[in-house]
Design a protein around this motif. Sequence first.
Motif, short mmCIF file in Angstrom:
data_model
loop_
_atom_site.label_atom_id
_atom_site.label_comp_id
_atom_site.label_asym_id
_atom_site.label_seq_id
_atom_site.Cartn_x
_atom_site.Cartn_y
_atom_site.Cartn_z
N ALA A 11 0.92 -1.51 0.01
CA ALA A 11 -0.04 0.00 -0.11
C ALA A 11 0.73 1.15 0.05
O ALA A 11 0.54 2.33 -0.62
N GLN A 12 1.88 1.29 0.94
CA GLN A 12 2.83 2.33 0.76
C GLN A 12 3.53 2.54 -0.68
O GLN A 12 3.72 3.64 -1.03
N ILE A 13 4.00 1.64 -1.23
CA ILE A 13 4.68 1.73 -2.59
C ILE A 13 3.55 2.15 -3.40
O ILE A 13 4.10 2.84 -4.31
N LEU A 14 2.42 1.51 -3.46
CA LEU A 14 1.40 2.17 -4.41
C LEU A 14 1.21 3.56 -4.23
O LEU A 14 0.90 4.27 -5.29
N ALA A 15 1.20 4.05 -3.22
CA ALA A 15 0.99 5.50 -2.72
C ALA A 15 2.38 6.33 -3.09
O ALA A 15 1.88 7.53 -3.24
N ARG A 25 4.33 1.01 -9.28
CA ARG A 25 2.86 1.06 -8.65
C ARG A 25 2.00 0.13 -9.24
O ARG A 25 1.19 -0.32 -8.58
N GLN A 26 2.09 0.09 -10.49
CA GLN A 26 1.09 -1.01 -11.02
C GLN A 26 1.35 -2.62 -10.48
O GLN A 26 0.35 -3.11 -10.31
N LEU A 27 2.63 -2.98 -10.61
CA LEU A 27 2.71 -4.14 -10.11
C LEU A 27 2.43 -4.39 -8.41
O LEU A 27 2.04 -5.19 -8.02
N LYS A 53 -4.20 5.56 -15.67
CA LYS A 53 -5.53 4.71 -15.65
C LYS A 53 -5.23 3.25 -15.20
O LYS A 53 -6.00 2.56 -14.53
N LEU A 54 -4.39 2.62 -15.70
CA LEU A 54 -3.94 1.31 -15.47
C LEU A 54 -3.68 0.79 -13.84
O LEU A 54 -4.21 0.17 -13.41
N VAL A 55 -2.92 1.91 -13.31
CA VAL A 55 -2.75 1.74 -11.97
C VAL A 55 -4.05 1.94 -11.26
O VAL A 55 -4.41 1.18 -10.19
N ARG A 56 -4.90 2.71 -11.66
CA ARG A 56 -6.21 3.08 -10.82
C ARG A 56 -6.98 2.09 -10.85
O ARG A 56 -7.66 1.57 -10.03
N HIS A 57 -7.09 1.30 -11.96
CA HIS A 57 -7.81 0.17 -12.21
C HIS A 57 -7.30 -1.01 -11.18
O HIS A 57 -8.07 -1.61 -10.84
N SER A 58 -6.25 -0.97 -11.31
CA SER A 58 -5.51 -2.38 -10.65
C SER A 58 -5.78 -2.03 -9.09
O SER A 58 -5.99 -3.08 -8.41
N ALA A 59 -5.78 -1.01 -8.66
CA ALA A 59 -5.91 -0.46 -7.24
C ALA A 59 -7.44 -0.54 -6.92
O ALA A 59 -7.85 -0.92 -5.82
N ALA A 60 -8.13 -0.22 -7.85
CA ALA A 60 -9.68 -0.57 -7.77
C ALA A 60 -9.89 -1.87 -7.39
O ALA A 60 -10.71 -2.35 -6.50
#
Length: 1065
Positions: A46-50, A58-60, A102-109
């Motif tokens: 979660a920290q890395i994603l942020a 971030r995507q991975l 967008k791809l990162v948003r979708h994966s995080a969703a």
Amino acid sequence: MDPNFVQGLHNLLLQSTSNDTNQLKAATAQLNTEYYKNPACISALAQILASSPEIAVRQLAAVEMRKRVAQKSGDLWMQLPQDVRSQIKDQLPVLILAEQEKLVRHSAARVIAAAASIELAAGTWPQLLPWLHQSCTSAQVAHREVAIFILFTVLESIVEGFQEHLQSFFKLFEGLLNDPESIEVRITTVRALGVIAQYIDSDDKVDIKSFQALLPGMIRILGQSIESGDEAGARQLFDVFETLLILEVPILGPHIAELASFLLQAGGNRNLDSEIRILALNALNWTVQYKKSKIQSQALAGAILEGLMPITTEPEPADSDDDAPCRSALRIIDGLATNLPPTQVFPALRTLISQYFSSPDANNRRGAMLALGVAVEGCSEFMTPLMSHIWPVIEAGLQDGDNSVRKATCIAVSCLCEWLEEECVAKHAVLVPVIMGLVHNPETQRSACTALDALLEISQDVIEQYLQLIMEQLAGLLDTAPIAVKTVVTGALGSAAHASKEKFLPYFQPTMNKLQHFLVLTGEGEETELRGIAMDAVGTFAEAVGVDVFRPYFADMMKQAFQGIEMGSARLRECSFLFFGVMARVFGEEFAPYLPSVVPPLLQSCKQAEHGEDNVSTFSNTDAAVAFASGSSPTNAISVTDDIDVNGNPQLEIEDVDLDKMLEVNSAIAVEKEIAADTIGTLFAATRDHFLPFVEPCALELSATDSLLEMVRTFYELSGAPDWAPGATVSVKELIGHSLKPLLEMYETEDHKTVVASLCLGLAETINKIGPAFIEGHLDVICSIAVQVLEQKALCQQDPDQDETEEAPEDQAEYDSVLISSAGDLVSSLANALGNDFAQAFSTFFPLISKYYKKNRSMGDRSSAIGCLAEIIAGMKASVTPSTEPLMDLFYRALSDPEPEVQSNACFAIGLLVEHSEIDLSPQYMHVLTALRPLFNVSPTDPSAKLNAKDNAAGAVSRLIIRNTAAVPLDQVLPVLIGSLPLKNDYLENRPVFRAIFHLFRTNPQSLLPFMDQLLAVFAHVLDPSGPEQIGDETGAELIALIGILNAEDPGRIQAAGLSAFTGA
């Protein structure tokens, strides 16, 4: 959170994005062993994603975080302290709204969806839905796009608990469908509605109505996505509508006409990309398949056909595996023909074919021919009386100036030969010479050989006059033609052998010499196909020339078949299995030494998994590379997790499966398994006692196939059981017990009509063979199957758009009629097995069967209803008596039916009713005889159905004579009856005819004296050893005894009739 742990994880994720395979493997191994088993990895991800500046990282991180949250049903996630989980849940929505990619948003969703699937069910994330609702109505378009995508992914993940929110969702989605700024919002809203549709039950009338109100907007948005060139969005929306089409809830009902019109318009728009057009046409095909009652009740077929015909005229790709709008359009025409009553399809299509075929544009003429060809399967019965109008079009097409039209006409001829055999054989003098001419044109060669193959397959009675010409000309092509043409030529040679039987003998050895080269081909593609067809043809040759002639080739051909199994081709395995079956039929018990080598690969094929995770777990890495997505998009990347399944294999994420590829794999496996199962049944029937050691393992694998019933029948034959009598049981109990249960269970879940029809016919054949023993303890279940099908309430007949209390329409597709007819066969087999004990059940079945004899019903329905009742009477015998009057009324009406096939069955039925009912029906004889009289007025050139009716009328008159001779005016009846002999079409009716003749010789010989010369000629005809078997052993013996008596009285007359050989003198 330990910053070193976070940094170490970040570094390994960065290393995982490297193109260096060694680095990737090392990073993956370290992640799996040092990080992904620790719940703290979720917080770190979660920290890395942020915070990571690297988009790929971030995507991975998002992809891996979803997996860790979902891992082992949320076990790792729930190991985190409550406050840590709460912190992550609060951070994720904010983080996603801030994310620019967008791809990162979708994966995080999808991370939110994974957590929500655990937390919402436990009631520990109450703030999520209100936040989503608020964000979906935000003034900022980016927030709306993110929020609706999160809501969509959450809905996908959570199956239960949302029903109470449906109305609020509908209200929210109504606004989002009209989002003024973002087509992405509108598309994702339609996708979310596609998920919600799966939560709605048939009883939820309010929810159904609310959903239906949104459908016009959903269709409009599909149109917008197509117009804007958003192919990915359009694909997603087509998926939604295909989901709605197959749901058992009647959501689409009121909007089917609108949807069909839209799909037809998109499919016919040549300005659109071909892929989009094919998607639209495929969706229209699903609409025809799954919403046929709406297409039928709203009479949409004509308009759909009008829109499809211009598409059929478009160019076809050279590769037969490539799809194109024209091929999709032809599939829909086929679907309309097979799913709807032919009255709604063929008249409109015939008008269009006539219009297009008279066009100066060859593309239009080609389209007309292809449309005619694909319509034959579903409309063959309806087309039969119209063939005199269709043949001129076919003949013109075969001689058209354009090669493409001639090729299309050859395809149409192939279809006609498959479904209208008698009509095609009658035109052999026209078809064979023209098609042989096209065989020599390189442009039309392949299609012409295919048509010739189909025509030869059915030309047993006429092939002799063409055989030499065909064999000489086709044999030459085996040396010179391209491989693709050699394949169809080889198939045609097989059909020539099949039709000509022993007359093929002079051509056998030279043809084998040519084909042997094809049987050792090892290349893929066309070479595989040629090798397989050659194997099929050799099997047909063996059946034609017989055991002794083929024996020198037997061992070598078996060797080639075994090699075919080992070559890794499903097609060659199928051909080898079929070849084994043919060899077993030809060589019988002589085939037995091969059983230990043949049965194991057949069983191995039967054991293959067809679908579900069983299949996934058996895929090799190579298979995975082929069958699963390429990994180009992180949302569908191949992902082998560190979780191990029960077989010790790494688990594959199920959403990573390429479903289209998996369906192809499943379809090929299903075909191979079916052929293997059929072959096992054939081997048992052919090798008999030698197969007994294999019965148990085979029976265990054939738990839901017709082949299992064939094994039961063979086992019964080998058991030495005495012939059964109605109501009395003999036992092959263990195998029956094993076979019947899974077959009856299979029926409960089977939604394919052809499979249920096949089951009914298989059960009927087995009941007729084994008798009451087969149904003991299962009678109620078997009866209920027949009742459900006749009431059109079986699962395979259910239509969600039809009210439960609503009667199915009388006008139905020809395939529906086939299913009803098969249920009738099942009922008549029960009557045959139970005899007098069937009387109680008959009171249930009589109204169900007789309703299919109405003037609005098709000829097939009317004919099978009367034929079924006749067979039931033959089984019940005297116990039919209480129903005599209504049956007689029904049969009397059927005698004046406009179709000779129905009249034929009515003759049979009336004769049996008179014979078996204990009520004296002689007062009605004059009415019956008057109705039967016109059926004797035939000429030899009349259609076979009319000639058949004449034979059955002779049988009916004979039964009247036997039952009450005094009530028959013999002086008027005998000239007509004896004048109709010998019977030429239905030899079974010789039984009552000769019983009547014997009866009159015993009781009233004077009545026959004027007809003696005619009768003796008939006797000579039916006893001629060079002709077909016509009267059976029992009748034959009685006839020969009669000839002996007549010879004693007038030997000269017997000698003059050529019957001296049967006098024993």
